[in-house]
Design an enzyme around this catalytic site. Structure first.
Site, PDB file in Angstrom:
ATOM      1  N   LYS A   1      40.814  25.560  44.679  1.00 32.89           N
ATOM      2  CA  LYS A   1      41.886  26.421  44.179  1.00 32.89           C
ATOM      3  C   LYS A   1      43.236  25.772  44.472  1.00 32.89           C
ATOM      4  CE  LYS A   1      43.370  31.312  44.380  1.00 32.89           C
ATOM      5  NZ  LYS A   1      43.133  32.615  45.045  1.00 32.89           N
TER       6      LYS A   1
ATOM      7  N   SER B   1      42.481  36.429  41.973  1.00 33.10           N
ATOM      8  CA  SER B   1      43.313  35.307  41.555  1.00 33.10           C
ATOM      9  C   SER B   1      42.580  33.964  41.491  1.00 33.10           C
ATOM     10  CB  SER B   1      44.500  35.163  42.516  1.00 33.10           C
ATOM     11  OG  SER B   1      44.045  34.840  43.815  1.00 33.10           O
TER      12      SER B   1
ATOM     13  N   SER C   1      40.278  38.351  45.857  1.00 34.98           N
ATOM     14  CA  SER C   1      40.544  37.248  44.928  1.00 34.98           C
ATOM     15  C   SER C   1      39.425  36.230  44.795  1.00 34.98           C
ATOM     16  CB  SER C   1      41.830  36.514  45.341  1.00 34.98           C
ATOM     17  OG  SER C   1      42.946  37.211  44.852  1.00 34.98           O
TER      18      SER C   1
END
Lengths: 479, 485
Positions: free
Chosen positions: B72, B147, B171
């Site tokens: 990420k 996210s 997330s």
């Protein structure tokens, strides 16, 4: 102020840099004077993702300070973020302690015997430096100082005069230096002082609106600035005005204060506990061991030195300014030398050698036993005081014992009457005019003649014996 | 069947034994990524790719030898920019690497790219990215969740078998649920946050996503463990996590908290959750109805605490030292103002404002103070439940399957509610996991498991049992033109 119906109410906020040599939340060096932005890392630069980790060494020093200030140590204290934007504050917040400080409710005793309460002692990191004069039309930022470990000591408004404020600061400085917490070098910013001051009717307990005076970069600046500010407030009140809460800057050159900002529009720092740092939990054992390690504090030691060694206050002041120095002094005295003599030697030649960086108190050449040996040679008359200083310098430089240096450099005092008498006779013969004047009653010329003999001997003659022989020679031939 | 489709442990063993070339799986990953970018609706799972994976001078053995891993874009990574999905970090390359990423490399993994995300991890759909939204590989007009949407989509699309994400309020789990993969948020303190760009420090935790429970466990085991650079990382041994997948749930007490099955729950999600519970029961687990009464305070508490911390964490993006800097500023204040106005997106600004307000003098006690009380109450609910003999809690991961792109982006409150079942684990710091439990009209649905602090092993045991009983949801159809079929 003495006869005024008003009295000054003064409180101090003192920032002291902890002498750990490293930053509070990362391992960068805090050495003064490194090229700009070289003592930095992701943590103190506030780079994305970097996290603070508390240095246990700084906590120990902060605790020593708090204990020496007779504070209550809190078993749990909390680091908080003080949020504000400034170019030299890389994270956009300063890590400090707010609601739950390390320690509270301490005290210091002034020389006049008054106790000044300490409100709190907390730990925090320093910000960087903005340099406004380095480049035209641009501000430069040096982040070497960012993250330097500090304690803030906040006093209650218990001080009643600029002189007391100065005395309180001297006491704090002495304590920090003695305990090895900080070198308190004000020029390098290792000790910084802000003072709050207000006036009130003598005897009243009410706290009036106070002003905060900043930019006090020496103790005399503190004393002067407070005097000026007290006069300013007195004048305002005499004119029927009201003092407003303001932050003032001391202008040392102009000898006055000017307004930096009004406190009314004071910033909201949005303090909250720093989620990156767990609460600081102190075990009773850790606190107890630090308390035990404090030993005798400078005030007590000072009193004992005066009592036990019969030293003047000045000597006791100097000798108790740091623990290594006090320990050194006592070690020399313990070798059997006379305390005042040792004091003179330590405060004079020994400290001079240390200040010049030739040796320090732990150098083998200056070992307490060696200094004691040297003083024995002086006491016995083997060495003159002047020669002894030369020997001391040699000891510091080479690490050799005094006896070796005395022999090597031929510094032994000359005490044989035959030799001394020849120098005396030579001088008396060479200065008939002065001898005549002496004999006519101008006895102060004895000193001049003494000096001539000492010079002739290359300063090796035993001055006491020379004095006797010279008097004898002058008086014998009189008439 | 691609090399990436088999379990990572087995594939890494093949690399270690020399049967599989070290860079071969990474090359396949990059090829697959290219295929998903074809056509009118590209996946857009990556912000940056590492096309020179085979040049990495890293150990070529270890538990992840040769395994392509996506990271990420809020974990600072050597050789890649780190943007956090934000314009304000445009061009930022970190001079140091996150601990979790370093551990990946030490385990022999190949970092193939940085995945798309909601800006600064603020969002539940990956639509709040300065680099455009990521699409759901199961249905390209749907969001992948967020996210960590880029990481979840990359795993679901078969580009990589495992990926790192971060989970502040769900997330990792919510996008795992939307994309039909496994996502685990470990106990707070289990994985170092050093190098994870902070959103809400007391809630953030690095998490692992994988195609299977075992793959996610293998990845988590590699990145777990104490790090002296993170004062909130905890020094305690990491239990064997991959092995926990073998244990079986016989005798395990599974709590079913009624607050997580509200009347408004999507009926398909409800039915699939019910089926999952029966499967656990069938495998020998004991089901028990429980109550976590303070759950309703979780969303309000979360939306005070997370923005409050974010408002402070994001203060460092001021244009002074790195990232975007407005060139037209004529004063320091204007520099801050313009750099931040231009650099931050709408949702980030909204949360900075919320958080700044919540911490303001005079409001602190009413907002931040009370939110902390609510947080403590939520944590006590969990403590009591686990103390009373419940081993693991089962709930839906999100109230609905993946919603449509654009459906909630202008309705922050509805968007926030997609995290209603996941924020509690962050507030309490307990580990939680999402595992696929079926498809609803072609869209994956996830079931959430939560356990006591440090009991990731229990989570994985239960999740592996579910996976075995229910079967996987399979893979979305590979786009035409992909050479990996």
């Amino acid at each position: 102020m003495k006869d005024s119906p008003l009295e000054a109410v003064i409180g101090l906020e003192v920032h002291v840099q902890l002498d750990t040599g490293r930053k509070l939340f990362c391992a960068d060096s805090t050495a003064f004077g490194a090229p700009p932005n070289t003592a930095v890392c992701p943590v103190c630069l506030g780079l994305p993702g970097a996290l603070p980790v508390l240095d246990a060494g700084a906590v120990d020093l902060a605790l020593r300070a708090a204990l020496a200030l007779e504070c209550t140590i809190h078993p749990i204290s909390v680091f908080a973020r003080k949020n504000y934007f400034y170019p030299d504050l890389p994270k956009g917040y300063q890590i400090s302690q707010f609601e739950r400080p390390l320690a509270t409710r301490g005290a210091v005793e002034l020389d006049n015997g008054r106790r000044v309460r300490i409100r709190r002692v907390h730990m925090e990191e320093d910000a960087g430096k903005s340099l406004h004069d380095r480049f035209a039309s641009a501000t430069a930022v040096d982040l070497n100082r960012t993250g330097t470990p500090l304690i803030e000591i906040v006093s209650e408004p218990d001080l009643r005069s600029p002189g007391e404020a100065r005395s309180c600061l001297q006491h704090l400085k002495r304590l920090m230096e003695y305990l090895g917490i900080s070198d308190c070098n004000m020029e390098e910013g290792n000790l910084r002082v802000d003072a709050n001051v207000s006036l009130r009717k003598r005897g009243s307990e009410r706290l009036e609106a106070s002003t905060e005076v900043k930019n006090l970069n020496s103790f005399s600046a503190v004393e002067k600035a407070l005097g000026v500010e007290i006069k300013r407030q007195t004048r305002i009140r005499a004119e029927g005005g009201a003092v407003t809460r303001q932050t003032l800057l001391w202008d040392a050159a102009g000898g006055n204060v000017r307004v930096m900002r009004d406190k009314e529009d004071s910033q909201d720092y949005r303090y909250f506990p720093d989620p990156d740092l767990p609460p600081l939990v102190l075990s009773a054992a850790r606190v107890a061991s630090l308390r035990a390690g404090l030993g005798e504090l400078p005030r007590a030691k000072h009193e004992r030195f005066r009592r036990q060694y019969g030293l003047p206050a000045y000597d006791a002041d100097v000798l108790t300014s740091s623990r290594p120095l006090a320990d050194y002094y006592e070690a020399v005295v313990a070798c059997g030398r006379q305390p005042k003599t040792v004091s003179n030697w330590v405060m004079g030649p020994v400290l001079k050698t240390v200040k010049r960086g030739i040796a320090d108190l732990s150098s083998p050449g200056l070992a307490p036993g060696r200094l004691a040996e040297l003083l024995v040679l002086v006491d016995e008359g083997t060495l003159s005081a002047t020669a002894a200083k030369t020997v001391l310098a040699g000891m510091a430089r080479t690490g050799d014992p005094p006896g070796v240096i005395v022999r090597r450099e031929g510094l032994m005092q000359v005490r044989e009457d035959q030799v001394l008498a020849r120098w005396v006779t030579d001088v008396v013969t060479a200065h008939p005019e002065e001898v005549a004047r002496y004999r006519d009653g101008e006895t102060r010329l004895l000193g001049f003649l003494m000096g001539q003999v000492m010079r002739a001997s290359g300063r090796k003659a035993d001055p006491r014996r020379v004095n006797q022989l010279l008097r004898a020679a002058l008086d014998a031939d009189a008439g | 069947m691609t090399a990436n489709a088999a379990g990572v442990a087995a594939r890494a063993a093949e690399v270690r034994s020399g049967r599989l070339a070290w860079g071969s799986m990474a090359a396949e990953a990059l090829e697959a990524q290219g295929a998903w970018e074809q056509g009118a609706a590209p996946l857009n799972a990556f912000i940056a790719l590492g096309p020179h994976a085979d040049r990495q001078r890293r150990p070529r053995d270890g538990p992840l030898a040769g395994i392509p891993v996506a990271v990420k874009d809020n974990l600072v990574t050597g050789g890649f920019p780190t943007t956090c999905g934000s314009r304000i970090l445009e061009g930022f390359r970190s001079p140091y690497e996150a601990t979790a990423v370093r551990r990946l490399r030490r385990a022999g993994a190949v970092i193939v790219g940085k995945t798309n995300m909601d800006e600064f991890a603020m969002g539940s759909s990956t639509e709040n990215s300065a680099f455009g939204p990521t699409r759901n590989p199961w249905h390209r007009e749907r969001v992948p969740g967020g996210s960590s949407g880029g990481s979840a989509a990359a795993v679901a699309a078969g580009i990589v078998p495992v990926a790192l994400g971060s989970d502040t309020g769900g997330s990792v789990r919510q996008p795992a649920s939307f994309c039909g993969v496994v996502g685990i948020k470990p106990t707070y303190g289990r994985v170092s946050r050093y190098g994870l760009v902070a959103f809400a420090s007391s809630l953030d935790q690095v998490g692992a996503l994988g195609r299977t429970v075992r793959d996610a466990a293998t990845l988590l085991e590699v990145v777990s463990g104490h790090d002296p650079r993170d004062a909130t990382s905890v020094n305690r041994p990491v239990p064997p996590l991959a092995a926990a997948c073998e244990r079986g749930v016989r005798g395990l007490v599974v709590g079913v908290p009624r607050e997580y099955f509200p009347s408004g729950l999507d009926p398909v999600v409800g039915r699939l959750a019910e089926r999952a519970l029966r499967a656990l029961e069938g495998a020998g687990a004991e089901l028990r109805d429980v109550s976590l009464p303070h759950t309703r305070y979780a969303i309000p508490a979360y939306y005070i605490i997370a923005p409050a911390e974010a408002s402070s964490n994001l203060a460092r993006y001021d244009g002074v030292r790195f990232g975007r800097r407005c060139r037209d500023a004529d004063s320091t204040e204007r520099l801050y103002e313009l750099s931040r106005s231009e650099g931050f997106g709408t949702e980030v600004k909204r949360r900075i404002l919320l958080g700044t307000y919540a911490l303001s003098a005079g409001y602190y006690d009413a907002y931040y103070g009370r939110a902390q009380e609510a947080r403590a109450a939520v944590a006590r609910d969990f403590e009591r439940t686990f103390r009373d003999g419940v081993d693991v809690l089962f709930t839906p991961t999100s109230p609905t399957p993946a919603f449509r792109l654009g459906e909630r982006i202008h309705d922050p409150y509805r968007m926030y509610l997609s995290d209603v079942f996941t924020v509690t684990a962050n507030l309490a710091g307990v580990p939680a996991l999402s595992v696929p439990i079926g498809l609803a009209e072609g869209l994956p649905v996830g079931g959430q498991l939560m356990a006591a602090h440090w009991r990731e092993d229990t989570l994985l045991t239960a999740a592996a049992a579910l996976e075995a009983e229910l079967g996987t949801v399979g893979s979305p159809p590979v786009p035409s033109g992909a050479g990996t079929a």
